[in-house]
Design a protein around this motif. Structure first.
Motif, PDB file in Angstrom:
ATOM      1  N   ILE A 278       3.713   4.197   1.383  1.00 42.69           N
ATOM      2  CA  ILE A 278       3.177   4.578  -0.380  1.00 42.69           C
ATOM      3  C   ILE A 278       4.437   4.553  -1.368  1.00 42.69           C
ATOM      4  O   ILE A 278       3.892   4.713  -2.371  1.00 42.69           O
ATOM      5  CB  ILE A 278       2.455   6.083  -0.594  1.00 42.69           C
ATOM      6  CG1 ILE A 278       1.347   6.347   0.925  1.00 42.69           C
ATOM      7  CG2 ILE A 278       2.138   6.886  -1.392  1.00 42.69           C
ATOM      8  CD1 ILE A 278       0.129   6.276   0.288  1.00 42.69           C
ATOM      9  N   THR A 279       6.141   5.225  -1.130  1.00 41.85           N
ATOM     10  CA  THR A 279       7.090   4.706  -1.628  1.00 41.85           C
ATOM     11  C   THR A 279       6.527   3.570  -2.224  1.00 41.85           C
ATOM     12  O   THR A 279       7.418   3.174  -3.411  1.00 41.85           O
ATOM     13  CB  THR A 279       8.020   5.790  -1.450  1.00 41.85           C
ATOM     14  OG1 THR A 279       7.781   6.697  -0.815  1.00 41.85           O
ATOM     15  CG2 THR A 279       9.215   5.067  -1.740  1.00 41.85           C
ATOM     16  N   ARG A 283       7.131   1.930  -5.521  1.00 42.73           N
ATOM     17  CA  ARG A 283       7.690   1.232  -6.567  1.00 42.73           C
ATOM     18  C   ARG A 283       7.562  -0.412  -6.674  1.00 42.73           C
ATOM     19  O   ARG A 283       7.665  -0.584  -7.600  1.00 42.73           O
ATOM     20  CB  ARG A 283       9.069   0.855  -5.539  1.00 42.73           C
ATOM     21  CG  ARG A 283       9.843   2.820  -5.318  1.00 42.73           C
ATOM     22  CD  ARG A 283      10.629   2.845  -6.415  1.00 42.73           C
ATOM     23  NE  ARG A 283      11.390   2.346  -6.058  1.00 42.73           N
ATOM     24  CZ  ARG A 283      12.068   1.503  -7.526  1.00 42.73           C
ATOM     25  NH1 ARG A 283      10.718   1.619  -8.469  1.00 42.73           N
ATOM     26  NH2 ARG A 283      12.425   1.182  -7.551  1.00 42.73           N
ATOM     27  N   LEU A 284       6.810  -0.589  -6.226  1.00 42.43           N
ATOM     28  CA  LEU A 284       6.017  -2.307  -6.355  1.00 42.43           C
ATOM     29  C   LEU A 284       5.521  -2.279  -7.955  1.00 42.43           C
ATOM     30  O   LEU A 284       6.233  -3.039  -8.531  1.00 42.43           O
ATOM     31  CB  LEU A 284       5.064  -2.891  -5.144  1.00 42.43           C
ATOM     32  CG  LEU A 284       6.009  -3.733  -4.162  1.00 42.43           C
ATOM     33  CD1 LEU A 284       4.720  -3.595  -2.858  1.00 42.43           C
ATOM     34  CD2 LEU A 284       7.093  -4.587  -4.331  1.00 42.43           C
ATOM     35  N   TYR A 293      -1.442   0.631  -8.978  1.00 40.49           N
ATOM     36  CA  TYR A 293      -1.065   1.134  -7.585  1.00 40.49           C
ATOM     37  C   TYR A 293      -2.006   2.008  -7.379  1.00 40.49           C
ATOM     38  O   TYR A 293      -2.401   1.105  -5.734  1.00 40.49           O
ATOM     39  CB  TYR A 293      -0.393   2.046  -8.333  1.00 40.49           C
ATOM     40  CG  TYR A 293      -0.232   3.245  -7.203  1.00 40.49           C
ATOM     41  CD1 TYR A 293       0.886   3.425  -6.483  1.00 40.49           C
ATOM     42  CD2 TYR A 293      -0.738   4.998  -7.133  1.00 40.49           C
ATOM     43  CE1 TYR A 293       0.971   4.408  -4.771  1.00 40.49           C
ATOM     44  CE2 TYR A 293      -0.023   5.345  -6.347  1.00 40.49           C
ATOM     45  CZ  TYR A 293       0.201   5.420  -5.407  1.00 40.49           C
ATOM     46  OH  TYR A 293       1.026   5.852  -3.935  1.00 40.49           O
ATOM     47  N   GLY A 294      -3.629   1.444  -7.383  1.00 37.07           N
ATOM     48  CA  GLY A 294      -4.062   2.530  -6.522  1.00 37.07           C
ATOM     49  C   GLY A 294      -5.152   1.761  -6.675  1.00 37.07           C
ATOM     50  O   GLY A 294      -5.283   1.187  -5.195  1.00 37.07           O
ATOM     51  N   ASN A 299      -6.464  -2.300  -1.035  1.00 35.64           N
ATOM     52  CA  ASN A 299      -5.792  -3.107  -0.652  1.00 35.64           C
ATOM     53  C   ASN A 299      -5.222  -2.988   0.761  1.00 35.64           C
ATOM     54  O   ASN A 299      -5.654  -3.464   2.031  1.00 35.64           O
ATOM     55  CB  ASN A 299      -5.752  -4.084  -1.472  1.00 35.64           C
ATOM     56  CG  ASN A 299      -6.433  -4.338  -2.734  1.00 35.64           C
ATOM     57  OD1 ASN A 299      -7.737  -3.969  -2.826  1.00 35.64           O
ATOM     58  ND2 ASN A 299      -6.167  -4.887  -3.790  1.00 35.64           N
ATOM     59  N   PHE A 300      -3.701  -2.164   0.925  1.00 33.23           N
ATOM     60  CA  PHE A 300      -3.405  -2.248   1.713  1.00 33.23           C
ATOM     61  C   PHE A 300      -4.012  -1.646   2.956  1.00 33.23           C
ATOM     62  O   PHE A 300      -4.047  -1.779   4.193  1.00 33.23           O
ATOM     63  CB  PHE A 300      -2.017  -0.658   1.576  1.00 33.23           C
ATOM     64  CG  PHE A 300      -0.680  -0.730   2.470  1.00 33.23           C
ATOM     65  CD1 PHE A 300      -0.307  -1.765   3.086  1.00 33.23           C
ATOM     66  CD2 PHE A 300      -0.646   0.121   3.937  1.00 33.23           C
ATOM     67  CE1 PHE A 300       1.245  -1.868   3.420  1.00 33.23           C
ATOM     68  CE2 PHE A 300      -0.390   0.989   4.469  1.00 33.23           C
ATOM     69  CZ  PHE A 300       0.887  -0.301   4.598  1.00 33.23           C
ATOM     70  N   ALA A 301      -4.686  -0.043   2.674  1.00 38.60           N
ATOM     71  CA  ALA A 301      -5.697   0.655   3.717  1.00 38.60           C
ATOM     72  C   ALA A 301      -6.649  -0.758   4.668  1.00 38.60           C
ATOM     73  O   ALA A 301      -6.657  -0.373   6.000  1.00 38.60           O
ATOM     74  CB  ALA A 301      -6.705   1.368   2.987  1.00 38.60           C
ATOM     75  N   VAL A 302      -7.195  -1.061   3.664  1.00 40.68           N
ATOM     76  CA  VAL A 302      -8.110  -2.487   4.294  1.00 40.68           C
ATOM     77  C   VAL A 302      -8.055  -3.161   4.963  1.00 40.68           C
ATOM     78  O   VAL A 302      -8.068  -2.867   6.172  1.00 40.68           O
ATOM     79  CB  VAL A 302      -8.672  -2.983   3.152  1.00 40.68           C
ATOM     80  CG1 VAL A 302      -9.369  -4.300   3.614  1.00 40.68           C
ATOM     81  CG2 VAL A 302      -9.817  -2.554   2.164  1.00 40.68           C
TER      82      VAL A 302
END
Length: 376
Positions: A278-279, A283-284, A293-294, A299-302
């Motif tokens: 998450i951090t 930061r990205l 960020y949302g 997308n990361f979870a998918v």
């Protein structure tokens, strides 16, 4: 005998253990009216009754009789708590106050007091940006390369004269608290509840350091009701992000991970800097205004589920750090030195460390059996 202390302590332990008056009196083998009179301060219990009460609660007689030490310069932010959790919080405050008393006593007796070296960096008026303040702290930690991780965060914090305690609060709705420099601090206390990741604990240390440096004038009473300001919470989070994962380091490692799937690039960076995924994502988004960020989180979870077959629910931390990645040992070392120099007894050492005499004897044996010791 101070019956007020007995009543207050008993009520707190009852809430922590979810015991009603009838349930506790049943454990003690006495009528509930007798216990109610003790709780209401209407009668002074006999010594035999106190022993039964302590035994029924599973606490020591000292815990039952002691006057609760106070803290008046503390910042303790938590979500809405149940009655039991509020009792746990109050116990955390009491435990912290006693721990600070013991810590300062050991430092004084052993002549090992560490001065608070970051006080000159304090920025209560917001003159510095969070990034600038984080850079100053990193330099104070002797990290001259702006791309490098904080390799030994615990040691850096303690060398700066900040007392650090890591222990299980007994509930998970509070990540930690900090105590101001004017009350035998500064100190940072972190919740090591099994459901709170080590990455979260490390971030909380940095977050509380941010409060110590930026918001010292907002510290309040020992009840944990210090003024809370969402903007200050965001500021402390931003400071922590810059401290643990600096811009230059994030850019370098992101570029060097260019051949990986972007999800695995995030995981690589989180391992290097000992932060949560998450951090890294947050930061990205801070570095590139074109990133939402949302959307990054979704997308990361998918993609993580496609790659690693896990939905990341229930606060799951991929490639998580182990408990051995966050260990505080200065306090226990001071206890050992005080015992070996006959400043404290073995039973007092056990009391300070919060362990049984059997556990203390086992620890003593382990000290004697250390294969090598390098003493100055």
């Amino acid at each position: 005998m101070e019956t007020g202390n007995i009543a207050g302590n008993t009520r707190r332990f009852m809430k922590m253990k979810k015991l009603s008056v009838s349930a506790l009196s049943s454990r003690m083998g006495m009528g509930s009216a007798t216990l109610s009179n003790i709780l209401n301060g209407k009668s002074e219990p006999k010594s035999s009754t106190l022993l039964k009460l302590a035994d029924a609660l599973g606490v020591s007689l000292v815990d039952l009789l002691s006057e609760s030490p106070a803290l008046n310069n503390v910042r303790f932010r938590s979500c809405k708590l149940s009655a039991r959790e509020k009792a746990e919080r109050d116990q955390t405050i009491i435990s912290t106050a006693q721990w600070l008393e013991d810590y300062n006593y050991l430092e004084k007796e052993l002549d090992e007091k560490k001065d608070y070296s970051l006080d000159n960096l304090a920025d209560h008026n917001g003159r510095d940006g969070k990034k600038s303040l984080a850079e100053k702290v990193r330099k104070a930690f002797r990290i001259n390369d702006p791309k490098e991780p904080v390799y030994d965060f615990v040691n850096s914090i303690e060398n700066a004269g900040i007392k650090l305690r890591i222990y299980n609060f007994g509930y998970k709705k509070s990540f930690g608290l900090s105590v101001g420099k004017d009350e035998k601090g500064p100190a940072i206390i972190i919740n090591s509840h099994p459901e709170i990741s080590v990455e979260r604990q490390l971030f909380t240390i940095a977050h509380e350091l941010g409060h110590l440096l930026m918001h010292q004038n907002t510290y309040g009473s020992a009840t944990g009701n210090a003024r809370e300001d969402e903007n200050q919470e965001k500021e402390a989070d931003e400071f922590a992000g810059h401290l643990l994962l600096p811009d230059e380091g994030l850019r370098r490692e992101w570029n060097e991970s260019g051949g990986l799937h972007w999800v695995d690039a995030v995981l690589r960076i989180k391992k290097i800097y000992k932060v949560s995924y998450i951090t890294v994502l947050k930061r990205l988004a801070q570095l590139d205004n074109n990133l939402d960020y949302g959307d990054l989180i979704k997308n990361f979870a998918v993609y993580y589920k496609r790659l690693h077959n896990h939905d990341l629910k229930n606060h799951y931390e991929p490639d998580a750090l182990s408990r051995n990645d966050l260990v505080e040992d200065r306090f226990s070392r001071l206890v050992r030195e005080a015992y070996e120099k006959e400043i404290i007894s073995l039973s007092r050492a056990a009391e300070i460390l919060g362990v049984s005499m059997d556990s203390m004897r086992e620890l003593l044996v382990s000290w004697k059996e250390m294969p090598v010791e390098f003493r100055s």
